[in-house]
Design a protein around this motif. Structure first.
Motif, PDB file in Angstrom:
ATOM      1  N   VAL B  25       0.817  -1.214   0.000  1.00 41.63           N
ATOM      2  CA  VAL B  25       0.000   0.000   0.000  1.00 41.63           C
ATOM      3  C   VAL B  25       0.854   1.268   0.000  1.00 41.63           C
ATOM      4  O   VAL B  25       0.411   2.309  -0.469  1.00 41.63           O
ATOM      5  CB  VAL B  25      -0.977  -0.028   1.194  1.00 41.63           C
ATOM      6  CG1 VAL B  25      -0.233   0.103   2.516  1.00 41.63           C
ATOM      7  CG2 VAL B  25      -2.030   1.049   1.058  1.00 41.63           C
ATOM      8  N   PHE B  28       4.770   3.127  -4.629  1.00 42.73           N
ATOM      9  CA  PHE B  28       4.252   3.781  -5.822  1.00 42.73           C
ATOM     10  C   PHE B  28       4.206   2.821  -7.006  1.00 42.73           C
ATOM     11  O   PHE B  28       3.209   2.708  -7.715  1.00 42.73           O
ATOM     12  CB  PHE B  28       5.116   5.012  -6.132  1.00 42.73           C
ATOM     13  CG  PHE B  28       5.291   5.333  -7.583  1.00 42.73           C
ATOM     14  CD1 PHE B  28       4.185   5.648  -8.381  1.00 42.73           C
ATOM     15  CD2 PHE B  28       6.555   5.341  -8.169  1.00 42.73           C
ATOM     16  CE1 PHE B  28       4.354   5.954  -9.728  1.00 42.73           C
ATOM     17  CE2 PHE B  28       6.713   5.645  -9.514  1.00 42.73           C
ATOM     18  CZ  PHE B  28       5.611   5.944 -10.293  1.00 42.73           C
ATOM     19  N   GLY B  31       1.352  -0.014  -7.751  1.00 38.23           N
ATOM     20  CA  GLY B  31       0.100   0.458  -8.338  1.00 38.23           C
ATOM     21  C   GLY B  31       0.229   0.706  -9.830  1.00 38.23           C
ATOM     22  O   GLY B  31      -0.687   0.410 -10.606  1.00 38.23           O
ATOM     23  N   ARG B  34      -0.028  -2.575 -11.537  1.00 41.73           N
ATOM     24  CA  ARG B  34      -1.389  -3.114 -11.565  1.00 41.73           C
ATOM     25  C   ARG B  34      -2.251  -2.373 -12.584  1.00 41.73           C
ATOM     26  O   ARG B  34      -3.012  -2.995 -13.339  1.00 41.73           O
ATOM     27  CB  ARG B  34      -1.996  -3.059 -10.163  1.00 41.73           C
ATOM     28  CG  ARG B  34      -1.346  -4.085  -9.218  1.00 41.73           C
ATOM     29  CD  ARG B  34      -2.063  -4.183  -7.884  1.00 41.73           C
ATOM     30  NE  ARG B  34      -1.930  -2.973  -7.092  1.00 41.73           N
ATOM     31  CZ  ARG B  34      -0.958  -2.747  -6.193  1.00 41.73           C
ATOM     32  NH1 ARG B  34      -0.006  -3.653  -5.983  1.00 41.73           N
ATOM     33  NH2 ARG B  34      -0.944  -1.637  -5.501  1.00 41.73           N
ATOM     34  N   ILE B  35      -2.136  -1.049 -12.616  1.00 40.10           N
ATOM     35  CA  ILE B  35      -2.904  -0.309 -13.625  1.00 40.10           C
ATOM     36  C   ILE B  35      -2.476  -0.749 -15.026  1.00 40.10           C
ATOM     37  O   ILE B  35      -3.304  -1.018 -15.897  1.00 40.10           O
ATOM     38  CB  ILE B  35      -2.718   1.219 -13.447  1.00 40.10           C
ATOM     39  CG1 ILE B  35      -3.347   1.675 -12.129  1.00 40.10           C
ATOM     40  CG2 ILE B  35      -3.349   1.970 -14.624  1.00 40.10           C
ATOM     41  CD1 ILE B  35      -3.100   3.152 -11.804  1.00 40.10           C
ATOM     42  N   ARG B  38      -4.014  -3.801 -16.164  1.00 33.99           N
ATOM     43  CA  ARG B  38      -5.460  -3.774 -16.407  1.00 33.99           C
ATOM     44  C   ARG B  38      -5.846  -3.071 -17.704  1.00 33.99           C
ATOM     45  O   ARG B  38      -6.915  -3.328 -18.260  1.00 33.99           O
ATOM     46  CB  ARG B  38      -6.167  -3.040 -15.252  1.00 33.99           C
ATOM     47  CG  ARG B  38      -6.243  -3.813 -13.958  1.00 33.99           C
ATOM     48  CD  ARG B  38      -7.251  -3.209 -12.998  1.00 33.99           C
ATOM     49  NE  ARG B  38      -6.883  -1.890 -12.538  1.00 33.99           N
ATOM     50  CZ  ARG B  38      -6.236  -1.617 -11.399  1.00 33.99           C
ATOM     51  NH1 ARG B  38      -5.836  -2.606 -10.605  1.00 33.99           N
ATOM     52  NH2 ARG B  38      -6.003  -0.379 -11.047  1.00 33.99           N
ATOM     53  N   ILE B  39      -5.006  -2.133 -18.130  1.00 40.09           N
ATOM     54  CA  ILE B  39      -5.425  -1.242 -19.218  1.00 40.09           C
ATOM     55  C   ILE B  39      -5.927  -2.011 -20.431  1.00 40.09           C
ATOM     56  O   ILE B  39      -6.942  -1.683 -21.020  1.00 40.09           O
ATOM     57  CB  ILE B  39      -4.296  -0.241 -19.561  1.00 40.09           C
ATOM     58  CG1 ILE B  39      -4.323   0.894 -18.521  1.00 40.09           C
ATOM     59  CG2 ILE B  39      -4.415   0.295 -20.985  1.00 40.09           C
ATOM     60  CD1 ILE B  39      -3.286   1.984 -18.715  1.00 40.09           C
ATOM     61  N   ASP B  40      -5.214  -3.085 -20.801  1.00 38.16           N
ATOM     62  CA  ASP B  40      -5.651  -3.833 -21.972  1.00 38.16           C
ATOM     63  C   ASP B  40      -6.375  -5.127 -21.611  1.00 38.16           C
ATOM     64  O   ASP B  40      -6.642  -5.942 -22.494  1.00 38.16           O
ATOM     65  CB  ASP B  40      -4.451  -4.092 -22.890  1.00 38.16           C
ATOM     66  CG  ASP B  40      -3.897  -2.796 -23.428  1.00 38.16           C
ATOM     67  OD1 ASP B  40      -4.691  -1.994 -23.957  1.00 38.16           O
ATOM     68  OD2 ASP B  40      -2.676  -2.563 -23.317  1.00 38.16           O
ATOM     69  N   ASP B  41      -6.641  -5.317 -20.357  1.00 37.83           N
ATOM     70  CA  ASP B  41      -7.476  -6.430 -19.897  1.00 37.83           C
ATOM     71  C   ASP B  41      -6.884  -7.783 -20.239  1.00 37.83           C
ATOM     72  O   ASP B  41      -7.622  -8.727 -20.517  1.00 37.83           O
ATOM     73  CB  ASP B  41      -8.884  -6.289 -20.523  1.00 37.83           C
ATOM     74  CG  ASP B  41      -9.952  -6.936 -19.642  1.00 37.83           C
ATOM     75  OD1 ASP B  41      -9.697  -7.125 -18.436  1.00 37.83           O
ATOM     76  OD2 ASP B  41     -11.039  -7.235 -20.162  1.00 37.83           O
ATOM     77  N   PHE B  60      -3.951  -5.749   2.403  1.00 35.90           N
ATOM     78  CA  PHE B  60      -3.994  -4.970   1.166  1.00 35.90           C
ATOM     79  C   PHE B  60      -4.316  -5.873  -0.028  1.00 35.90           C
ATOM     80  O   PHE B  60      -5.104  -5.518  -0.910  1.00 35.90           O
ATOM     81  CB  PHE B  60      -2.647  -4.269   0.971  1.00 35.90           C
ATOM     82  CG  PHE B  60      -2.603  -3.360  -0.208  1.00 35.90           C
ATOM     83  CD1 PHE B  60      -3.482  -2.278  -0.318  1.00 35.90           C
ATOM     84  CD2 PHE B  60      -1.687  -3.565  -1.231  1.00 35.90           C
ATOM     85  CE1 PHE B  60      -3.435  -1.429  -1.420  1.00 35.90           C
ATOM     86  CE2 PHE B  60      -1.633  -2.713  -2.330  1.00 35.90           C
ATOM     87  CZ  PHE B  60      -2.508  -1.648  -2.419  1.00 35.90           C
ATOM     88  N   ILE B  64      -7.506  -5.461  -2.631  1.00 33.10           N
ATOM     89  CA  ILE B  64      -7.443  -5.226  -4.077  1.00 33.10           C
ATOM     90  C   ILE B  64      -7.904  -6.441  -4.870  1.00 33.10           C
ATOM     91  O   ILE B  64      -7.670  -6.528  -6.077  1.00 33.10           O
ATOM     92  CB  ILE B  64      -6.036  -4.770  -4.531  1.00 33.10           C
ATOM     93  CG1 ILE B  64      -4.976  -5.835  -4.259  1.00 33.10           C
ATOM     94  CG2 ILE B  64      -5.658  -3.454  -3.861  1.00 33.10           C
ATOM     95  CD1 ILE B  64      -3.597  -5.480  -4.851  1.00 33.10           C
ATOM     96  N   TYR B 332       2.540   7.888 -19.398  1.00 34.12           N
ATOM     97  CA  TYR B 332       3.412   6.937 -18.727  1.00 34.12           C
ATOM     98  C   TYR B 332       2.721   5.590 -18.490  1.00 34.12           C
ATOM     99  O   TYR B 332       3.305   4.536 -18.691  1.00 34.12           O
ATOM    100  CB  TYR B 332       3.830   7.574 -17.411  1.00 34.12           C
ATOM    101  CG  TYR B 332       4.745   6.780 -16.534  1.00 34.12           C
ATOM    102  CD1 TYR B 332       6.124   6.898 -16.650  1.00 34.12           C
ATOM    103  CD2 TYR B 332       4.248   5.949 -15.537  1.00 34.12           C
ATOM    104  CE1 TYR B 332       6.980   6.194 -15.817  1.00 34.12           C
ATOM    105  CE2 TYR B 332       5.092   5.242 -14.698  1.00 34.12           C
ATOM    106  CZ  TYR B 332       6.455   5.357 -14.838  1.00 34.12           C
ATOM    107  OH  TYR B 332       7.296   4.671 -14.013  1.00 34.12           O
ATOM    108  N   LEU B 333       1.475   5.650 -18.059  1.00 32.02           N
ATOM    109  CA  LEU B 333       0.774   4.398 -17.756  1.00 32.02           C
ATOM    110  C   LEU B 333       0.532   3.582 -19.017  1.00 32.02           C
ATOM    111  O   LEU B 333       0.585   2.355 -18.995  1.00 32.02           O
ATOM    112  CB  LEU B 333      -0.551   4.692 -17.035  1.00 32.02           C
ATOM    113  CG  LEU B 333      -0.387   5.250 -15.616  1.00 32.02           C
ATOM    114  CD1 LEU B 333      -1.717   5.793 -15.090  1.00 32.02           C
ATOM    115  CD2 LEU B 333       0.168   4.182 -14.668  1.00 32.02           C
ATOM    116  N   GLU B 334       0.274   4.264 -20.116  1.00 37.17           N
ATOM    117  CA  GLU B 334       0.077   3.548 -21.380  1.00 37.17           C
ATOM    118  C   GLU B 334       1.398   2.986 -21.892  1.00 37.17           C
ATOM    119  O   GLU B 334       1.427   1.914 -22.511  1.00 37.17           O
ATOM    120  CB  GLU B 334      -0.550   4.478 -22.420  1.00 37.17           C
ATOM    121  CG  GLU B 334      -2.013   4.786 -22.158  1.00 37.17           C
ATOM    122  CD  GLU B 334      -2.213   5.788 -21.035  1.00 37.17           C
ATOM    123  OE1 GLU B 334      -1.340   6.662 -20.845  1.00 37.17           O
ATOM    124  OE2 GLU B 334      -3.224   5.680 -20.316  1.00 37.17           O
TER     125      GLU B 334
END
Lengths: 389, 389, 389, 389
Positions: B25, B28, B31, B34-35, B38-41, B60, B64, B332-334
């Motif tokens: 938790v 940085f 997370g 994990r994002i 998930r973005i493209d499943d 934690f 999640i 950045y996340l993409e």
């Protein structure tokens, strides 16, 4: 008599007489000097030996308004003849290829003239030291045209650093990237660059002398301190070139701060991309020559602030170096004109021009060049700058 | 089953099962992983040992969405228990402090899992070599999350260089400037940085390991070639710091090209200011991480062109790495999600992920770190990189 | 005799004699004109009526090098006395507050002088028409200093549009945003702005006359065509102000193209933020005055290209308007100097100066102002510009 | 159960069930909604009527993980069938062409679902008012995906304006410039734009509905107030187009402030160039969608400051809307995800989502469209917005 147009008090000045060596019709930098001398109306061009082709030089001199009897075949004649005139020049501007800076400057100083000299001051450190001695001996001044120190926001950066805006110095980053020598030398478009790539005329260094010295001077001007040791990697990236066209230099400062200079003339897409970034324990300053009106200031932990020439939060030197309001762009010629104006003020007041590089800075520049050449020749080793001087 | 949303053909994929070590938790980067997953499943998070505080980690994990029986006290338990499950993870993501990358990755690979691992891959070159061997032995893949290689315009730059857009390589400039460690360590705001400044947890290098490895990898990724020799100047500019927070590295390439990396975490006004500029005999490319959608391309002698993600003149890799139209910023996340997506594709197809750094790149990164430490320790000398590997 | 420093052929010019009305020690724009006249060494300032305070005006004139007997109390005396001299001025520069442009210009033209006049040309359309008639009658030229037309990249944009680079005109966007009048007028810092906010001295319009006319002129200069109808919304956003300080104008062109001008002097954070964007069926061009060296060009379906003054893909007018190499910034003073140089060339050659706005453009400017005032007074209705002229 | 990854406290959430209408394999925006719903792991896509081609729609639904029995031929079937399920969706996302927004949203609300709806909310103001009534009657919420309100720095701007950072409102400038419709419609590359240029599917407005509504909403969102009167000039600049592709709108606010919106889809070189500039008596704020991480703030009389997402001087909404540290770019998908996350929070808490546009904003948007169409049809006259609502 002329007036400083930026000043709302009525002030008048004696117009200084200017002689010029070099700067013929084919040269770029001579025209720059002449425009710079005119912008604030503090100089009158009265004599010249403008060209290594004497006839062309004299024709050109007359065309730009020099009296025919003061248009000379060569600098020796000019200095000799002018030195004995009643209405002789106050100052001689030297805008020749590098190898002539030394003999012309020496002769001019010894004949009693002040000198405004292009950089690098000489092609060897020994010559530079002699010239600095000559300055001391003659009591005349040599103003070294490191143009970029004339920009108001560079002067502002210097003042801010001196006033503690960034705290203790940590890191200096200077870059000077161009692409005008990116094509091989046989390229006809590169013809105008020829003397710069000829060690006999330019000195041993290529990029290191031409733009490395600007970079080094800019770093020292703003930081207020010079590095004590450097390490250089000089390379001719264009096949067949006789001198370096790309230079990486690492810097060590006495207080433990570090720095880096990168000067290259062969990287496509770069025009005259000089930048200075300087960081300390409590803040940072960043400046780019191609956007000279802007100075980025970040006090540590605050947002980045965009300071603009003649705008809010300007220091006295930035205001004094401005002619027109913020956001009406001033540029390279005005930066150059600031050097000419400051030189005129100094000559008139018989004082030092604190914001204009001088012969000592010229010695520093050549020490930097020679240390760089030595470091690189030895395969990339650390060299003491202090011992050079 | 999941679908690649960017593709207008109906495609379905088996959803991969993902385990995670680290990323509790307070972290940085967990997370972010994990994002990104998930973005493209394409992934489902099924197991985790998230924290060095086991209770907090398990709470934690459950929060999640991990099943309570698959939330573990530590990675050893997790790998042991999960390895014997029918529905075990396809891949284990390692997002711990640096010193744990090696043991976790080794254990995971040997237990038959693919690994997605944070950089630097290990804290020593020897460990890195062992890990690369382990990869070969096990036939599993280690995907190294050098995030910046996931940006479409970085991939475009790589493809353009490979396709000859800049001609023969001349010069590589990488900078990675931050200011989040600019305040002294005792500063409470710097608390989250603690493990990075502790050689036991981060490895011997500070900035050189944390962001120097990103810089080195980025240069190699785009240039398509690694330097053969380097010289490094590593410094702790913040008084009292145990590891370097500022690093200058000079690079020499086999073909005579030169380069420079500057990585600093203590220069005020810099957020995550990573940039790559690469120049060759016929052109130049420039990219800044903080404006990741833009790639500047200048063919020598032509105007600067602004290439934009998913816009005109995009290469296949740039298009494939885009989800949404040009000028609708991806970030950045993409970029991170591209690494996850490519890893999924590679696992599904049982092929190499050519655009994702792997264990060999991890070895290169550690060779770079060790060579830098050696060079700097010896006072700044040239060190062969080749001999390291 | 003077030489055009940008030209590598030896050319010499007769130095033109210049008189000046207005431009005393407290005025900003007078100094700009004097610097602009000096940059290319084509003018000599010989006479002046510089101030509404005659003593101060004469003292200042002498201080800036005008002979005492040619420093006048007022423009009437000056024009009368100078007209009969052998060595009389070739041209009179008018740099007074707006309401004096008309009487001074009329008197100067009728006395046989060329005129270089600040904008707006007059304070009424009727006066403007009379002045245009006077120009025709006298055969003299009125050069209108719409400074921004002097920028090389603006001239390039004009040439590109004329040459079809953007296809058929679709859309023109001009903005001119400042903040120097953002504080209420009673603010002492706004004192220098006083005459601009006094309808008796500035004319009925505020921002519409001061910077709206620049905007309108710039649009017409580059587009090569004027709108046929406009609709204006003029507002005094600062409470208590007597004239508009913010103006929105919609434009309709004969071919169906549309446009917009926004001129405001009260929007915090804007210095002298003039921009022009112009789009046609096959391309677009974008220019910002605060970055005057750059012109963005996008052929439809291609990447954005950054064109730079004196760089590749420059048109003849851009090259001719440059003094120094690309990326050595020229600015506002050089743009102004281009107008002075072109005026000198035109006077010397006794030809029109095609790139310098003239009395007809002055009429267009006043037609624009009066149509804007009418549109706004009627509550925001469309007004024909054609019928005004 | 899922966790908000940005929060360092362990929080868990019920995962909401999501149905979707529209968003088939050929649609761009459907994929965006799905990614946005996944980023924070707060939704599970459980049902869909994705396509006007039922077979393709069902195949795609299954491919992206929807159970076959919850993949429907059309929205009527889906709403009917899902309404009676125990595990029915919490919310229905509507991502169809514009003309379907109204009937689907009405049916969904009346069947007891919350709705996440694409903009413009309806194709007529009357429909919009009915929908707003339906929301009130049903007690359900309609979340309107004006994406740009999801950007952290837009939310910061709104909070700063509300907190008085710019003083009393003076001027609002919104621009939304694109070029994707710059080529004539017969161009095959423009095929995907077809429904937008068909008044039957898109509504009467073209650019005014598609991006004008975004612009209007953004202005209102940040200013915190809507204009009372507008005047519009709508044009089809591409020959033969049936709907406007370029729109200029002037705005009048009750307090005397003025504004302007320019929305165009045919100006070469513009990608998705939305910007907002808002000025008041004591400061100004400026934001560009293509650089969404930056917000420029200038307190009158101070330097321009660059505020960055998740950096210093961020307001609570900006921090809450951030997932990763400053200078690690977030973009369009994260802005979208903020809307989805806020909707989830609102549904979970059974409270209003103050930062997400709703049905009332949808009514405002349609009032704006209809007033614009009326103003333009009447030749460009001022129209009261108040009376529309």
């Amino acid at each position: 008599m002329a007036l400083n147009d930026t000043n709302m008090q009525i002030q008048s000045h004696r117009k200084l007489k200017l002689g010029m060596v070099g700067g013929g019709v084919t040269a770029f930098i001579g025209g720059v000097h002449r425009i710079a001398s005119r912008i604030d109306d503090r100089y009158e061009l009265v004599a010249g030996a403008l060209d290594n082709d004497p006839e062309r030089g004299k024709a050109f001199a007359v065309a730009i308004g020099i009296a025919p009897d003061r248009a000379y075949d060569n600098y020796e004649d000019m200095i000799k003849a002018e030195a004995s005139r009643e209405d002789k020049p106050d100052v001689i501007a030297i805008v020749t290829p590098n190898f002539l800076h030394y003999p012309v400057a020496k002769a001019a100083l010894e004949a009693g003239f002040h000198v405004i000299c292009e950089k690098p001051m000489t092609t060897s450190l020994d010559d530079a030291k002699v010239l600095a001695e000559t300055v001391k001996k003659t009591g005349k001044t040599l103003f070294l045209t490191h143009t970029y120190t004339g920009y108001p926001m560079v002067r502002q950066a210097r003042e801010m650093v001196a006033n503690g805006a960034i705290g203790e110095l940590r890191r200096v980053q200077v870059e000077y990237a161009q692409d005008w020598l990116a094509a091989p030398d046989e390229d006809p478009e590169a013809a105008s660059a020829n003397w710069r790539n000829d060690p006999k005329k330019a000195g041993q260094g290529g990029a290191i002398g031409d733009i490395g010295t600007h970079s080094y001077n800019l770093a020292a001007f703003v930081a207020g301190v010079e590095p004590t040791e450097i390490l250089a990697e000089l390379t001719a990236l264009v096949p067949g070139r006789q001198v370096d066209d790309d230079a990486s230099i690492l810097l060590r400062y006495a207080n433990g701060a570090k720095g880096s200079i990168w000067a290259s003339q062969v990287v496509a897409g770069n025009g005259n991309n000089l930048s200075l970034r300087i960081y300390g324990s409590t803040g940072g300053l960043e400046w780019w020559q191609e956007k000279p009106e802007e100075l980025w200031y970040t006090p540590l932990g605050e947002p980045r602030r965009l300071l603009r020439r003649n705008g809010v939060e300007n220091t006295p030197a930035a205001v004094a170096g401005s002619r027109i309001p913020a956001a009406h762009p001033e540029g390279y010629l005005e930066a150059f004109a600031n050097i000419y104006r400051d030189a005129a003020d100094a000559i008139e007041a018989n004082e030092a021009a604190v914001l204009v590089p001088n012969a000592d800075d010229g010695v520093s520049g050549l020490a930097f060049v020679e240390a760089s050449l030595e470091s690189s020749a030895k395969g990339g080793v650390w060299v003491s700058l202090k011992e050079k001087k």
